[in-house]
Write a protein that holds these residues in place. Structure first.
Motif, PDB file in Angstrom:
ATOM      1  N   ALA A 201       0.833  -1.213   0.000  1.00  0.00           N
ATOM      2  CA  ALA A 201       0.000   0.000   0.000  1.00  0.00           C
ATOM      3  C   ALA A 201       0.862   1.257   0.000  1.00  0.00           C
ATOM      4  O   ALA A 201       1.799   1.366  -0.780  1.00  0.00           O
ATOM      5  N   ASP A 202       0.561   2.215   0.924  1.00  0.00           N
ATOM      6  CA  ASP A 202       1.285   3.488   0.923  1.00  0.00           C
ATOM      7  C   ASP A 202       2.619   3.399   1.653  1.00  0.00           C
ATOM      8  O   ASP A 202       3.332   4.388   1.766  1.00  0.00           O
ATOM      9  N   THR A 203       2.980   2.211   2.155  1.00  0.00           N
ATOM     10  CA  THR A 203       4.245   2.069   2.875  1.00  0.00           C
ATOM     11  C   THR A 203       5.368   1.551   1.977  1.00  0.00           C
ATOM     12  O   THR A 203       6.438   1.193   2.468  1.00  0.00           O
ATOM     13  N   THR A 204       5.138   1.504   0.663  1.00  0.00           N
ATOM     14  CA  THR A 204       6.117   0.918  -0.247  1.00  0.00           C
ATOM     15  C   THR A 204       7.490   1.576  -0.145  1.00  0.00           C
ATOM     16  O   THR A 204       8.518   0.890  -0.115  1.00  0.00           O
ATOM     17  N   ALA A 205       7.522   2.896  -0.113  1.00  0.00           N
ATOM     18  CA  ALA A 205       8.813   3.597  -0.041  1.00  0.00           C
ATOM     19  C   ALA A 205       9.576   3.180   1.213  1.00  0.00           C
ATOM     20  O   ALA A 205      10.785   2.923   1.164  1.00  0.00           O
ATOM     21  N   ASN A 206       8.893   3.107   2.343  1.00  0.00           N
ATOM     22  CA  ASN A 206       9.541   2.695   3.586  1.00  0.00           C
ATOM     23  C   ASN A 206       9.975   1.236   3.524  1.00  0.00           C
ATOM     24  O   ASN A 206      11.032   0.869   4.051  1.00  0.00           O
ATOM     25  N   ALA A 207       9.159   0.394   2.865  1.00  0.00           N
ATOM     26  CA  ALA A 207       9.501  -1.030   2.739  1.00  0.00           C
ATOM     27  C   ALA A 207      10.754  -1.218   1.892  1.00  0.00           C
ATOM     28  O   ALA A 207      11.546  -2.135   2.129  1.00  0.00           O
ATOM     29  N   LEU A 208      10.955  -0.348   0.920  1.00  0.00           N
ATOM     30  CA  LEU A 208      12.180  -0.402   0.123  1.00  0.00           C
ATOM     31  C   LEU A 208      13.387  -0.025   0.963  1.00  0.00           C
ATOM     32  O   LEU A 208      14.456  -0.641   0.862  1.00  0.00           O
ATOM     33  N   LYS A 209      13.217   0.974   1.784  1.00  0.00           N
ATOM     34  CA  LYS A 209      14.336   1.445   2.602  1.00  0.00           C
ATOM     35  C   LYS A 209      14.747   0.410   3.634  1.00  0.00           C
ATOM     36  O   LYS A 209      15.948   0.201   3.879  1.00  0.00           O
ATOM     37  N   ASP A 210      13.752  -0.280   4.247  1.00  0.00           N
ATOM     38  CA  ASP A 210      14.108  -1.246   5.290  1.00  0.00           C
ATOM     39  C   ASP A 210      14.353  -2.655   4.747  1.00  0.00           C
ATOM     40  O   ASP A 210      14.666  -3.581   5.498  1.00  0.00           O
ATOM     41  N   GLY A 211      14.188  -2.842   3.416  1.00  0.00           N
ATOM     42  CA  GLY A 211      14.510  -4.110   2.797  1.00  0.00           C
ATOM     43  C   GLY A 211      13.402  -5.136   2.798  1.00  0.00           C
ATOM     44  O   GLY A 211      13.608  -6.279   2.371  1.00  0.00           O
ATOM     45  N   THR A 212      12.204  -4.759   3.261  1.00  0.00           N
ATOM     46  CA  THR A 212      11.067  -5.682   3.233  1.00  0.00           C
ATOM     47  C   THR A 212      10.785  -6.130   1.804  1.00  0.00           C
ATOM     48  O   THR A 212      10.424  -7.282   1.557  1.00  0.00           O
ATOM     49  N   VAL A 213      10.905  -5.185   0.860  1.00  0.00           N
ATOM     50  CA  VAL A 213      10.837  -5.499  -0.567  1.00  0.00           C
ATOM     51  C   VAL A 213      12.063  -4.899  -1.228  1.00  0.00           C
ATOM     52  O   VAL A 213      12.678  -3.967  -0.687  1.00  0.00           O
TER      53      VAL A 213
END
Length: 302
Positions: A201-213
């Motif tokens: 959802a809207d957390t994609t940018a943060n997920a990229l930074k923390d390596g989730t995706v």
């Protein structure tokens, strides 16, 4: 339908004080046979998708309409296009901020239209009789495949094409509907098959930074691309088409006053301005309605 024709028809309707839309087949606000009626004091229902930028744009539309004396009801954060489109077609919603290229891809996944004029012309042919688009804004918010700087450096990525032979080891994130909309297109256009699709959802940018995706669908006006040091990959095969912000309307629910108010917003809204507004909403956590009010006042629209 050209923007010039919309403006011409709007001016004519204002001059005549018409209580009914023109029956001309070229009028974006006329239903088949001229059966659509203008708002005439009825409530215009402004809806939005469930992500911050669309809520912001809906707030701008809503306040611009109210400034012209139009009675407005707000229904924000409803859901994805798959939900919103049916509600607009049925008349439950009257106005929706849309993105012309994404809307066309939804209506025709195989479209080859490129450029704002071509996309808008194709939309005019593909939209059902109940719906129409008004003037597109210069503001454009494109989908992108984005990665962290670390991932870009490690895998030597500058474009989506560079993911060939590497995507199978990577998790891609985005809105819940991203997979159903784009998975086949990535296979067909770039030959990419990702290891896993994860809804972020809207957390994609943060997920990229923390390596989730490792790869994510981030809108290009998202200020977190710069804030978090992310890299939006080039799209040399134009899988993501033009994405001008445009009002999508149920023709029967908007009259000349509403049309003019919404077109005036489009005339003032550009990409740099939208990006600056999104910083206030997404990073500074300001209320979208207050940000919308400031923008309208600054541009003499509210």
């Amino acid at each position: 339908m050209t923007a010039r024709l919309v403006r011409t028809l709007t001016a004519a309707a204002l001059a005549l004080g018409a209580a009914a839309c023109s029956s001309s087949s070229g009028d974006p606000l006329a239903a088949d046979g001229g059966s659509a009626k203008p708002a005439d004091g009825r409530t215009v229902v402004v809806g939005s998708a469930n992500f911050p930028e669309n809520v912001l744009l809906a707030s701008i539309y809503s306040r611009a309409l109210k400034a012209k004396g139009v009675k407005v009801e707000e229904k924000f954060n409803i859901g994805s296009r798959e939900v919103l489109y049916g509600q607009l077609k049925s008349g439950s919603l009257t106005v929706l901020p849309e993105y012309n290229g994404a809307l066309l891809a939804y209506l025709d996944p195989k479209t080859t239209a490129a450029g704002t004029e071509a996309v808008d012309a194709e939309l005019g042919r593909k939209l059902p009789a109940e719906l129409g688009i008004l003037d597109p804004a210069a503001a454009e918010d494109k989908d992108s495949l984005t990665v962290s700087k670390e991932t870009a450096d490690r895998l030597k990525l500058t474009s989506v094409a560079d993911l060939a032979g590497k995507a199978g080891d990577l998790v891609v994130g985005g809105p819940p509907e991203f997979k159903s909309r784009r998975e086949q297109q990535f296979k067909d256009v770039y030959g990419l098959t990702f290891k896993e699709w994860k809804p972020t959802a809207d957390t994609t940018a943060n997920a990229l930074k923390d390596g989730t995706v490792q790869v994510g669908n981030v809108f290009t006006t998202d200020p977190r691309i710069v804030q978090l040091g992310l890299v939006a990959l080039a799209d040399p095969k134009n899988l993501f088409s033009v994405q001008n912000v445009v009002p999508l309307v149920n023709k029967a629910g908007v009259d000349a006053t509403a049309t003019a108010a919404l077109n005036a917003v489009s005339a003032k809204l550009d990409t740099a301005g939208l990006t600056a507004l999104m910083k206030r909403v997404a990073v500074d956590k300001e209320d979208p309605s207050a940000v919308a009010a400031d923008w309208l006042k600054t541009n003499g629209l509210g």
